[in-house]
Design a protein around this motif. Structure first.
Motif, PDB file in Angstrom:
ATOM      1  N   ALA A 120      -2.441  39.397  -5.862  1.00 19.85           N
ATOM      2  CA  ALA A 120      -3.664  40.170  -5.553  1.00 19.85           C
ATOM      3  C   ALA A 120      -4.510  40.446  -6.631  1.00 19.85           C
ATOM      4  N   SER A 121      -3.909  41.128  -7.689  1.00 23.36           N
ATOM      5  CA  SER A 121      -4.735  41.289  -8.877  1.00 23.36           C
ATOM      6  C   SER A 121      -5.256  40.442  -9.662  1.00 23.36           C
ATOM      7  N   PHE A 122      -4.572  39.147  -9.719  1.00 22.60           N
ATOM      8  CA  PHE A 122      -5.442  38.025 -10.201  1.00 22.60           C
ATOM      9  C   PHE A 122      -6.533  37.659  -9.370  1.00 22.60           C
ATOM     10  N   LEU A 123      -6.201  37.584  -7.973  1.00 16.92           N
ATOM     11  CA  LEU A 123      -7.502  36.973  -7.086  1.00 16.92           C
ATOM     12  C   LEU A 123      -8.722  38.020  -7.270  1.00 16.92           C
ATOM     13  N   SER A 124      -8.361  39.582  -7.363  1.00 18.14           N
ATOM     14  CA  SER A 124      -9.617  40.472  -7.433  1.00 18.14           C
ATOM     15  C   SER A 124     -10.109  40.259  -8.686  1.00 18.14           C
ATOM     16  N   ALA A 125      -9.558  40.117  -9.824  1.00 17.83           N
ATOM     17  CA  ALA A 125     -10.147  39.688 -10.961  1.00 17.83           C
ATOM     18  C   ALA A 125     -11.048  38.470 -11.055  1.00 17.83           C
ATOM     19  N   CYS A 126     -10.919  37.621 -10.132  1.00 16.80           N
ATOM     20  CA  CYS A 126     -11.810  36.413  -9.767  1.00 16.80           C
ATOM     21  C   CYS A 126     -12.746  36.843  -8.829  1.00 16.80           C
ATOM     22  N   GLY A 127     -12.640  37.886  -8.465  1.00 14.82           N
ATOM     23  CA  GLY A 127     -13.899  38.289  -7.651  1.00 14.82           C
ATOM     24  C   GLY A 127     -13.641  38.568  -5.981  1.00 14.82           C
ATOM     25  N   GLY A 128     -12.051  38.423  -5.644  1.00 16.40           N
ATOM     26  CA  GLY A 128     -11.623  38.378  -4.410  1.00 16.40           C
ATOM     27  C   GLY A 128     -11.566  40.000  -3.931  1.00 16.40           C
ATOM     28  N   LYS A 129     -11.600  40.115  -2.629  1.00 17.94           N
ATOM     29  CA  LYS A 129     -11.679  41.668  -2.233  1.00 17.94           C
ATOM     30  C   LYS A 129     -10.290  41.633  -1.283  1.00 17.94           C
ATOM     31  N   ILE A 130      -9.296  42.409  -1.786  1.00 19.24           N
ATOM     32  CA  ILE A 130      -8.121  42.379  -1.284  1.00 19.24           C
ATOM     33  C   ILE A 130      -7.576  43.745  -1.539  1.00 19.24           C
ATOM     34  N   TYR A 131      -7.213  44.443  -0.390  1.00 14.86           N
ATOM     35  CA  TYR A 131      -6.966  46.053  -0.174  1.00 14.86           C
ATOM     36  C   TYR A 131      -5.527  46.174   0.214  1.00 14.86           C
ATOM     37  N   GLY A 132      -4.683  46.902  -0.376  1.00 15.81           N
ATOM     38  CA  GLY A 132      -3.345  47.501   0.102  1.00 15.81           C
ATOM     39  C   GLY A 132      -2.217  46.249  -0.513  1.00 15.81           C
ATOM     40  N   ALA A 133      -2.232  45.683  -1.402  1.00 17.54           N
ATOM     41  CA  ALA A 133      -1.465  44.737  -1.797  1.00 17.54           C
ATOM     42  C   ALA A 133      -0.286  45.689  -2.109  1.00 17.54           C
ATOM     43  N   GLY A 134       1.133  45.283  -2.059  1.00 18.86           N
ATOM     44  CA  GLY A 134       2.160  46.296  -2.648  1.00 18.86           C
ATOM     45  C   GLY A 134       2.454  47.288  -1.172  1.00 18.86           C
TER      46      GLY A 134
END
Ligand code: UD1
Length: 418
Positions: free
Chosen positions: A196-210
């Motif tokens: 999720a951190s990788f996808l967010s670094a690429c511009g993804g919007k992910i909340y609550g991973a973990g």
């Protein structure tokens, strides 16, 4: 045939810089398919499974280069949507390409994945989740032909079991889907957070991973990024056990101790002294190890199924009885018969194994049956009296970066015989 020749009995002492996490690297490599510009991954472990992932990306049309621990993927010219059967069968994680390829190409054809033989490893949760997001599947001659009559769309998905692979596939399918996805009952492993951190670094919007529920807001596209993979918690646990079993003194560097919170207390119970700092762990082994009660494998943050075999090798030398209950996979005790050949006293009863510690193991000829079981035999060989010949080591090299070199740097006597 390639094998390890291990002369047991040396104390392992010194520093280990822990390799990057295999179970992060593989889904993140699949995720690079979603990016519209070059990705540079650092701390990518040099493993045969990573090579297979790079080969899959190349077969799909990506340009991939690997130099030391840096893998660069240019996914610009992805042209193909069919993964060759031999590559799918080479490892279980090939199934993670399903969500990524579907999102990138709108269709994909795959066969069922391979990997360690740990009993039935169904993919029903993956398929059901992706169907809810708009995927259509046809099965012909053992191949799955997947496509999208319309675009991928967000959905509310409830996983009946926190499957790591299914959670990864949903993240990959949802990150660029239309609308919002809510995933309830998600896996909470550190490697999910890393993806999720990788996808967010690429511009993804992910909340609550973990956490139990992950919310993903679809974005039109992802860009490339430079990203560093987290340290491998199972490799870390393996080298700690190697130190404990040989009466050694080991310092792990580049490690995330909180990702080992289910593992470290067991080493303390076994009598080891631990000094835990922010990115390092120091372990000093006692003169005689003690048994550590009952260990139950569970989804994270419980005790990892991937550390079960390694801790069973440790328990084989502990004074007293230790019980292991394997709750994740039905056939993950294949190392037991091999450990018994080395003098261990252990018995499997259904999903449980009862280990009665013995004062010493003795070297003999044993065979790695799977990745972590193979690592357990390698540790047993290092602690045993005499010589151990360990064959089928290709299993071990799927998950450990040059383990013989790491062990030799700690004073262990292990040689790769070609
Ligand atoms: C699992 C481990 C992961 C480990 C990896 C490699 C757990 C929860 N997962 O991940 O930590 O790194 O093996 O050894 O410990 N299942 C289904 N249907 C599905 C998917 C899974 O019934 O569609 C079942 C499996 O049979 C198994 C359990 O769920 O009993 C765990 O599966 P899952 O987490 O998906 O496995 P991996 O992703 O391989």
């Amino acid at each position: 045939m390639e094998h390890y020749l291990i002369h047991g009995g040396n104390r392992l002492c010194g520093n280990v810089v822990v390799q990057g996490a295999k179970n992060s690297a593989l889904p993140i490599l699949a995720a690079t398919l979603l990016c519209r510009s070059t990705v540079e991954l650092h701390n990518c472990p040099r493993l045969s499974d990573v090579k297979v992932s790079c080969d899959i990306l190349r077969s799909l049309g990506c340009k991939v280069t690997q130099e030391d621990d840096i893998v660069t993927v240019d996914p610009h010219d992805t042209v193909n949507c069919q993964i060759p059967e031999a590559m799918m069968r080479a490892m279980r994680s090939s199934i993670i390409f399903l969500g990524a390829l579907l999102a990138r190409a709108g269709s994909c054809t795959i066969c069922l994945p391979g990997g360690c033989d740990l009993g039935a490893r169904p993919i029903d949760l993956h398929l059901s989740a992706l169907r809810q997001m708009g995927m259509r599947v046809r099965e012909t001659h053992g191949r799955l032909c997947c496509d999208l009559p319309d675009r991928l769309h967000g959905a509310k998905i409830v996983l009946q079991f926190p499957s790591v692979g299914a959670t990864e596939n949903v993240l990959l399918a949802a990150v660029c889907a239309d609308g919002e996805t809510e995933l309830v009952g998600a896996a909470q492993e550190p490697e999910i957070v890393d993806l999720a951190s990788f996808l967010s670094a690429c511009g993804g919007k992910i909340y609550g991973a973990g956490e139990n529920t992950i919310r993903i807001v679809g974005v039109p596209r992802l860009q490339g990024a430079l990203y560093t993979i987290i340290p491998d918690r199972i490799a870390a646990a393996t080298y700690l056990c190697a130190g404990a079993m040989t009466g050694g003194d080991i310092q792990l560097r580049c490690v995330v101790p909180q990702n080992l919170s289910a593992v470290l207390p067991l080493l303390e119970e076994a009598g080891c002294t631990l000094k835990v700092k922010r990115n390092s762990i120091l372990l000093r082994a006692p003169r005689r190890l003690k048994s550590f009660g009952t260990v139950r494998t569970m989804p994270y943050p419980g005790f990892p199924t991937d550390a079960q075999a390694i801790f069973m090798a440790l328990a084989s030398l502990c004074n007293g009885t230790t019980i292991f209950v394997e709750n994740i996979f039905e056939n993950r005790f294949r190392h037991v018969s091999e450990l018994c050949r080395m003098g261990a006293n252990m018995k499997v009863v259904g999903r449980a194994a009862v280990v009665q510690g013995v004062p010493c193991l003795s070297g003999t000829h044993v065979e790695a049956m799977d990745l972590r079981g193979g690592a357990a035999l390698m540790l047993a060989g290092l602690a045993a009296q005499g010589d151990t010949v360990l064959t089928e080591i290709s299993h071990i090299l799927r998950g450990y970066e040059a383990p013989d070199q790491v062990i030799r740097s700690l004073g262990g006597d292990i040689r790769l015989i070609m």
